[in-house]
Design a protein around this motif. Sequence first.
Motif, short mmCIF file in Angstrom:
data_model
loop_
_atom_site.label_atom_id
_atom_site.label_comp_id
_atom_site.label_asym_id
_atom_site.label_seq_id
_atom_site.Cartn_x
_atom_site.Cartn_y
_atom_site.Cartn_z
N PRO A 39 0.80 -1.23 0.00
CA PRO A 39 0.00 0.00 0.00
C PRO A 39 0.84 1.28 0.00
CG PRO A 39 -0.91 -1.59 1.53
CD PRO A 39 0.40 -2.15 1.07
N GLU A 57 -6.32 -2.99 1.97
CA GLU A 57 -5.44 -4.16 2.07
C GLU A 57 -4.67 -4.15 3.39
OE1 GLU A 57 -1.22 -5.47 0.10
OE2 GLU A 57 -2.78 -4.77 -1.28
N PHE A 58 -4.13 -2.99 3.75
CA PHE A 58 -3.37 -2.87 5.00
C PHE A 58 -4.28 -3.07 6.20
CE2 PHE A 58 -1.52 -0.14 8.41
CZ PHE A 58 -0.34 -0.84 8.61
N ASP A 88 -5.46 2.19 3.68
CA ASP A 88 -5.67 1.31 2.54
C ASP A 88 -6.40 0.03 3.00
OD1 ASP A 88 -4.65 -1.11 0.81
OD2 ASP A 88 -4.34 0.67 -0.44
N ARG A 123 2.33 2.04 -3.47
CA ARG A 123 1.28 2.51 -4.39
C ARG A 123 0.98 3.99 -4.14
NH1 ARG A 123 -1.02 -2.65 -3.36
NH2 ARG A 123 -2.48 -1.79 -1.83
N ALA A 132 -1.60 5.00 2.97
CA ALA A 132 -1.34 3.57 3.12
C ALA A 132 -1.99 3.01 4.38
CB ALA A 132 0.17 3.32 3.16
#
Length: 328
Positions: free
Chosen positions: A53, A281-282, A279, A56, A276
């Motif tokens: 993350p 996903e995190f 995020d 990105r 991040a």
Amino acid sequence: MYRAAAIVAFAFFMLTAPAIAQPDVYPSHPVTLVSPYPPGGGVDILLRALVGPWQRALKQPIVVSYRTGAAAALGTASVANATPDGYTVMIGAASTVTIPEVDRLLERPTSYALDQLVGVALLSSEPTLLIVHPSLPVKTARDFIELARAHPGELVVSSGGYYGPSHLPILLLERAAGVRFKHLVGTGGGPAMTAVLSGNSVAYAAQPNVATPHILAGRARVLAHWGTKRLPAFPDLPSFKELGIDVEFYDWFAVFAPAKTPAAVIKVLQDSLRQAAHDAEFVAEMQRVNQSIEYRDGDEFQAWYQREKKWRVDAVRAIGKIDVNPKQ
């Protein structure tokens, strides 16, 4: 002829001047993220979840560099002495602020000074957990303390480094509860966790993200935590304060950069880290490993960091120089 040459020279200057005058926009190439801690510990678990993350959000690759040794002092010193351009940063933990004080206490060369680092952002902070090997004949934290009192200096407790985030809470517990352990001090959280799982130690003050999978699998038993309120993941788990033992300890993870890193670069790092930290996903990975997210940056983080530094340094000074394994 001279006029033509002048026109050509002027045209060349106009074409090349922007490239000469304008510096690269940060970040223009990959960023190195240093981990001073060995793989398998709490820092490593968070780092692995964060990298995807974060890169990105940063729009540049992040290259992880493990620079372990001397209980995190070597890797931290490498960042403290790095060029302050934002291309070398690190994940730090509670030991980041205690290492220089421990160096002074033990009268050894100072690895780095805290003013060589600047805090960028806090990612997580939560109390450590007391875990024990399942074979230990205790079911509660009270049982554990009574066993320690009955066998002073005999129960082996592992940790990741002298005065570090798994060693310091045990030292504080010894003083608060009037007990004494035999210390098995290693090189990081991963080896300390391995020691208790293998039975080479019977207990460990563990970071929740390291301990939770082993607790759920029955490979370790959790008895108490060093916080002040019940934990959502372990609602029935008491704190030591609830048991009448006045001890409190939190471990944390934060990003640091070399001091004198330009403010504009710090802001880019903070903006990308903030993105991040939110995020999906995190967040999902942190929930999976039972790791809280407590993102702070700017003035809020700096105020917290100043309080934290003072508390840690005062705690190390209060404990003083210790004989880790005194003769019986």
